[in-house]
Enzyme design. Sequence first.
Site, PDB file in Angstrom:
ATOM      1  N   GLY A  37       0.828  -1.205   0.000  1.00  0.00           N
ATOM      2  CA  GLY A  37       0.000   0.000   0.000  1.00  0.00           C
ATOM      3  C   GLY A  37       0.862   1.255   0.000  1.00  0.00           C
ATOM      4  N   SER A  38       2.002   1.181   0.663  1.00  0.00           N
ATOM      5  CA  SER A  38       2.924   2.329   0.673  1.00  0.00           C
ATOM      6  C   SER A  38       3.437   2.606  -0.735  1.00  0.00           C
ATOM      7  CB  SER A  38       4.108   2.052   1.608  1.00  0.00           C
ATOM      8  OG  SER A  38       3.648   1.814   2.913  1.00  0.00           O
ATOM      9  N   GLU A  56      -7.019   1.355   4.371  1.00  0.00           N
ATOM     10  CA  GLU A  56      -7.686   0.726   5.514  1.00  0.00           C
ATOM     11  C   GLU A  56      -9.161   0.478   5.222  1.00  0.00           C
ATOM     12  OE1 GLU A  56      -7.088   3.259   8.917  1.00  0.00           O
ATOM     13  OE2 GLU A  56      -4.916   3.066   8.794  1.00  0.00           O
ATOM     14  N   HIS A 115      -5.334  -6.617   6.806  1.00  0.00           N
ATOM     15  CA  HIS A 115      -6.237  -5.776   6.015  1.00  0.00           C
ATOM     16  C   HIS A 115      -7.392  -6.637   5.479  1.00  0.00           C
ATOM     17  CE1 HIS A 115      -3.759  -1.956   5.717  1.00  0.00           C
ATOM     18  NE2 HIS A 115      -3.109  -2.759   6.529  1.00  0.00           N
ATOM     19  N   HIS A 159      10.813   0.857 -13.352  1.00  0.00           N
ATOM     20  CA  HIS A 159      11.991   1.520 -13.925  1.00  0.00           C
ATOM     21  C   HIS A 159      11.705   2.765 -14.757  1.00  0.00           C
ATOM     22  CE1 HIS A 159      13.826  -2.220 -12.634  1.00  0.00           C
ATOM     23  NE2 HIS A 159      13.002  -2.890 -13.415  1.00  0.00           N
TER      24      HIS A 159
HETATM   25  C1  LIG Z   1      -3.984   4.559   5.703  1.00  0.00           C
HETATM   26  C2  LIG Z   1      -2.837   3.688   5.284  1.00  0.00           C
HETATM   27  N1  LIG Z   1      -2.124   4.032   4.188  1.00  0.00           N
HETATM   28  C3  LIG Z   1      -1.093   3.292   3.759  1.00  0.00           C
HETATM   29  C4  LIG Z   1      -0.706   2.136   4.405  1.00  0.00           C
HETATM   30  C5  LIG Z   1       0.465   1.361   3.912  1.00  0.00           C
HETATM   31  O1  LIG Z   1       0.157   0.072   3.466  1.00  0.00           O
HETATM   32  P1  LIG Z   1       1.268  -1.063   3.481  1.00  0.00           P
HETATM   33  O2  LIG Z   1       1.429  -1.517   4.894  1.00  0.00           O
HETATM   34  O3  LIG Z   1       0.705  -2.137   2.596  1.00  0.00           O
HETATM   35  O4  LIG Z   1       2.518  -0.496   2.930  1.00  0.00           O
HETATM   36  C6  LIG Z   1      -1.398   1.739   5.552  1.00  0.00           C
HETATM   37  C7  LIG Z   1      -0.976   0.527   6.269  1.00  0.00           C
HETATM   38  O5  LIG Z   1      -1.625  -0.047   7.082  1.00  0.00           O
HETATM   39  C8  LIG Z   1      -2.486   2.538   6.016  1.00  0.00           C
HETATM   40  O6  LIG Z   1      -3.152   2.212   7.127  1.00  0.00           O
END
Ligand SMILES: Cc1ncc(COP(=O)(O)O)c(C=O)c1O
Length: 398
Positions: free
Chosen positions: A55-56, A166, A192, A219
Amino acid sequence: VSYPLALPSWDGEELAALQAVIDSGRFTMGDRVRELEQRFADTVGSRFAVMVNSGSSANLLMAAALRYRTSEPAAPGDEIIVPAVGWATTYYPFAQLGFRLVLVDVEPDTYNLDPAALAAAIGPRTRAVCVVHALGNPCALDAITRVIAQANDDGGRIDLLEDTCEALGARFAGKQCGSHGAMGTYSFFFSHHISTMEGGMVVTDDADLAETLVCLRAHGWTRDLPSGSKLAGTLSDDPFDRQFRFLLPGYNVRPLELSAAVGLVQVAKIERFVEQRRRNAAVARELLAPFAGTFDLQRETAESSWFGFGITITGVDRRLVTRSLLASGIEHRPIITGNFARQPVLAHLDHRVSGPLSGADRIDRCGLFVGNREHDLTAELTLLASTLEGATERRLAA
Ligand SMILES: Cc1ncc(COP(=O)(O)O)c(C=O)c1O
């Protein structure tokens, strides 16, 4: 532990899907990723979905796509409005791409961006609003889109972005969260709504943004772009040249086939998983009702997918409550990052704070959350209620 924060949601089907990838010998991004992207886009009602390894990473690509899109890209120094309660990697990518974060207050009961505070924060450099549907609870998207539309009518160029990491399965006005704005992101991390070990997704209805996301994922090269791509433009279509052609300063955040294989099994279960989470929420609401004013459950906006159960505490010392929870074996956490403006890392991020952050402070000082999952939690929630009751009795005795 009698009430864990999370437990695995897999059964034999996910393990069989992993085994099929192992047997195939192809682990890197391929057909399963493409199939999951299509299925996920259909599930949330978006035209395009681009899978990544977390998610990041989805948030990173979303921020980079804003900066490198073909039409009207955002410029360094442009402002991105964010709620003061979010996840750390909601914020980092915007700052790392040269944008300025504008931290705005949240409502103390929904934990989500306060539309009135948003309206006050908009300035001439505002380029996007990135909402966070905290703990699965949809933001007030009607009021927020009205504020953005008004600013755009007045000459602004503001996109709505949704960090839905979330809140998979949450709906606002019947439409899936994550599909309301220019782009939406999801996380498939453990705990999740669906889990692919690590994994994430970005969705959009915009074909140009989708191409930019695909290019940035691997890339910054042209190789994964569709034929006739606007982004690749008039570049040579000689197959030799196209092997190593670089357009954008991208990353390598590709997902594995292993994650996609599990995702294909899990995506078919989303509805059932979210329904059970909602049934658990109904139980939590009933069991906590007698404690209203002391232990208040997060107020639902529209249809939450209930990532966990956020509680704000009034009149009892939170340390007393957390000690009682620990003694009962109930795992718990702060409400995401609390007030992010109070986190030391902010010293490294270009930002400004708009208005008071009293809602975020209240969540920071008085909040905590416990887990929810796709199984019946009546027994666990009953234990929670009796533990909270015990904490109030100890307060009275003290
Ligand atoms: C609101 C929110 N954004 C982004 C993320 C990042 O997701 P990940 O842990 O898959 O990198 C999270 C992780 O729990 C989150 O709660």
